[in-house]
Motif scaffolding. Structure first.
Motif, PDB file in Angstrom:
ATOM      1  N   ASN A  31     -10.781  -6.398  -4.561  1.00 19.54           N
ATOM      2  CA  ASN A  31     -11.531  -5.500  -5.525  1.00 19.54           C
ATOM      3  C   ASN A  31     -11.037  -5.166  -6.267  1.00 19.54           C
ATOM      4  O   ASN A  31      -9.311  -4.907  -5.819  1.00 19.54           O
ATOM      5  N   GLN A  33     -10.769  -0.850  -8.620  1.00 18.35           N
ATOM      6  CA  GLN A  33     -11.167  -0.285  -8.794  1.00 18.35           C
ATOM      7  C   GLN A  33     -11.173   0.978  -9.975  1.00 18.35           C
ATOM      8  O   GLN A  33     -10.069   0.775 -10.728  1.00 18.35           O
ATOM      9  N   TYR A  35     -10.904   4.643 -12.404  1.00 20.50           N
ATOM     10  CA  TYR A  35     -10.854   6.013 -12.277  1.00 20.50           C
ATOM     11  C   TYR A  35     -10.686   6.477 -12.803  1.00 20.50           C
ATOM     12  O   TYR A  35      -9.648   6.164 -13.926  1.00 20.50           O
ATOM     13  N   PRO A  43      -7.947  11.370 -10.062  1.00 20.75           N
ATOM     14  CA  PRO A  43      -8.786  11.366  -9.840  1.00 20.75           C
ATOM     15  C   PRO A  43     -10.365  11.316  -9.780  1.00 20.75           C
ATOM     16  O   PRO A  43     -10.321  11.605  -9.148  1.00 20.75           O
ATOM     17  N   GLN A  48     -16.437   0.168  -8.788  1.00 16.99           N
ATOM     18  CA  GLN A  48     -15.886  -0.703  -8.331  1.00 16.99           C
ATOM     19  C   GLN A  48     -16.372  -2.002  -8.472  1.00 16.99           C
ATOM     20  O   GLN A  48     -17.697  -2.145  -8.235  1.00 16.99           O
ATOM     21  N   GLN A  92      -6.690  -3.799  -4.744  1.00 18.36           N
ATOM     22  CA  GLN A  92      -6.476  -4.080  -3.478  1.00 18.36           C
ATOM     23  C   GLN A  92      -6.758  -5.008  -3.465  1.00 18.36           C
ATOM     24  O   GLN A  92      -7.333  -6.383  -3.851  1.00 18.36           O
ATOM     25  N   THR A  95      -9.500  -6.849   1.685  1.00 17.34           N
ATOM     26  CA  THR A  95     -10.194  -5.697   1.929  1.00 17.34           C
ATOM     27  C   THR A  95      -9.975  -4.280   2.651  1.00 17.34           C
ATOM     28  O   THR A  95     -10.582  -2.863   2.673  1.00 17.34           O
TER      29      THR A  95
ATOM     30  N   PHE B  34      -4.990   8.523   2.939  1.00 19.24           N
ATOM     31  CA  PHE B  34      -3.861   8.067   1.880  1.00 19.24           C
ATOM     32  C   PHE B  34      -2.585   9.269   1.721  1.00 19.24           C
ATOM     33  O   PHE B  34      -3.645  10.299   0.936  1.00 19.24           O
ATOM     34  N   LEU B  46       1.513   5.400  -4.333  1.00 14.72           N
ATOM     35  CA  LEU B  46       1.134   5.785  -2.840  1.00 14.72           C
ATOM     36  C   LEU B  46       2.333   6.325  -2.208  1.00 14.72           C
ATOM     37  O   LEU B  46       3.357   5.444  -2.285  1.00 14.72           O
ATOM     38  N   SER B 103     -14.539  -0.975   3.492  1.00 14.37           N
ATOM     39  CA  SER B 103     -12.622  -0.457   3.936  1.00 14.37           C
ATOM     40  C   SER B 103     -12.069   0.069   2.980  1.00 14.37           C
ATOM     41  O   SER B 103     -10.957   0.140   2.593  1.00 14.37           O
ATOM     42  N   TYR B 104     -12.600  -0.987   1.417  1.00 13.68           N
ATOM     43  CA  TYR B 104     -12.107  -0.709   0.201  1.00 13.68           C
ATOM     44  C   TYR B 104     -11.435   0.697  -0.246  1.00 13.68           C
ATOM     45  O   TYR B 104     -11.931   1.175  -1.383  1.00 13.68           O
ATOM     46  N   GLU B 105     -13.644   1.682   0.238  1.00 13.90           N
ATOM     47  CA  GLU B 105     -13.739   2.654  -0.810  1.00 13.90           C
ATOM     48  C   GLU B 105     -12.787   3.888  -0.578  1.00 13.90           C
ATOM     49  O   GLU B 105     -12.608   4.264   0.821  1.00 13.90           O
ATOM     50  N   GLN B 106     -12.220   4.077  -1.446  1.00 13.63           N
ATOM     51  CA  GLN B 106     -11.219   5.693  -0.587  1.00 13.63           C
ATOM     52  C   GLN B 106     -12.433   6.847  -1.316  1.00 13.63           C
ATOM     53  O   GLN B 106     -12.642   6.632  -2.850  1.00 13.63           O
ATOM     54  N   PHE B 108     -11.420  10.484  -3.111  1.00 16.34           N
ATOM     55  CA  PHE B 108      -9.788  11.721  -2.976  1.00 16.34           C
ATOM     56  C   PHE B 108     -10.750  13.091  -2.905  1.00 16.34           C
ATOM     57  O   PHE B 108     -10.887  13.503  -3.558  1.00 16.34           O
TER      58      PHE B 108
END
Lengths: 111, 117
Positions: A31, A33, A35, A43, A48, A92, A95, B34, B46, B103-106, B108
């Motif tokens: 995927n 994303q 920002y 950010p 997504q 990413q 997943t 993270f 990162l 799981s891919y959503e972060q 900030f």
């Protein structure tokens, strides 16, 4: 390791002109994303994309995910001064894996 | 929902001292947090990934003895910059993934600007 590049690094447009930033990953992504970071800020998540060839729109912003899931683009129609900032893509590879941020495109909009 | 806070928002410290930065998920439980570092006009890099109750996983080139990460609970992670030097001056940003979410959503945090004099 995975690398995500964006072009251009910087673009200066006049208000009302269109703007596009391109994002290219060295590896296939699960995927991507996008920002936006305003000067001095952090950010902020925009959107997504998950599916191959996916296109999503948010008002004047159009996001695309490439068929091979290795590239993406963000297009802004008729820019406004409020669009000023740096736009980052972040990909990413799996997943549950880490986000790798692109190098960013700084957009300046003047009247 | 999905708000992440950081404290302090900015800090100035003298060379050789240690600084602790807190990252909190205010309205959700974070399975993973993270830590990123951003130098002026550069992208986010990162530094490490931390899961509650286990040791953090550091990215290549990040000194784990210098950047101590503690993820003591599902809502709190801390980053301690030990023996800070001027080259550690940077913008430190945390993010969190929500338990039970994708799981891919972060999400900030607002970031912490560290200046070492």
């Amino acid at each position: 390791g995975q690398q995500v590049m964006q072009i251009p690094q910087y673009q200066h447009v006049q208000e009302g002109e269109d703007f596009t930033t391109y994002c290219n990953s060295s590896t296939t992504l699960s995927n991507i994303q996008w920002y936006k970071q305003r000067p001095g800020g952090h950010p902020v998540f925009l959107i997504q994309l998950v599916k191959s060839g996916e296109v999503k729109k948010q008002k004047r912003l159009t996001f695309q995910f490439g068929e091979a899931k290795k590239n993406s683009s963000l297009h802004i129609t008729a820019t406004q001064t409020t669009d000023v900032g740096t736009y980052f893509c972040a990909g990413q590879a799996g997943t549950a894996s880490k986000l790798t941020f692109g190098t960013g495109t700084r957009l300046q909009v003047t009247l | 929902g999905a708000v992440v806070s950081q404290h302090p928002s900015w800090v100035i410290c003298k060379s050789g001292t240690s600084v602790k930065i807190e990252c909190r998920s205010l309205d959700f439980q974070a399975t993973t947090m993270f830590w990123y570092r951003q130098f002026p006009k550069q992208s986010l890099m990162l530094m490490a990934t931390s899961n509650e109750g286990s040791k953090a996983t550091y990215e290549q080139g990040v000194e784990k003895d210098k950047f101590l990460i503690n993820h003591a609970s599902l809502t709190l992670s801390t980053l301690t910059v030990t023996s800070a030097h001027p080259e550690d001056s940077s913008f430190y940003i945390c993010s969190a993934s929500r338990e039970g979410g994708f799981s891919y959503e972060q999400y900030f945090g607002p970031g912490t600007r560290l200046t070492v004099t």
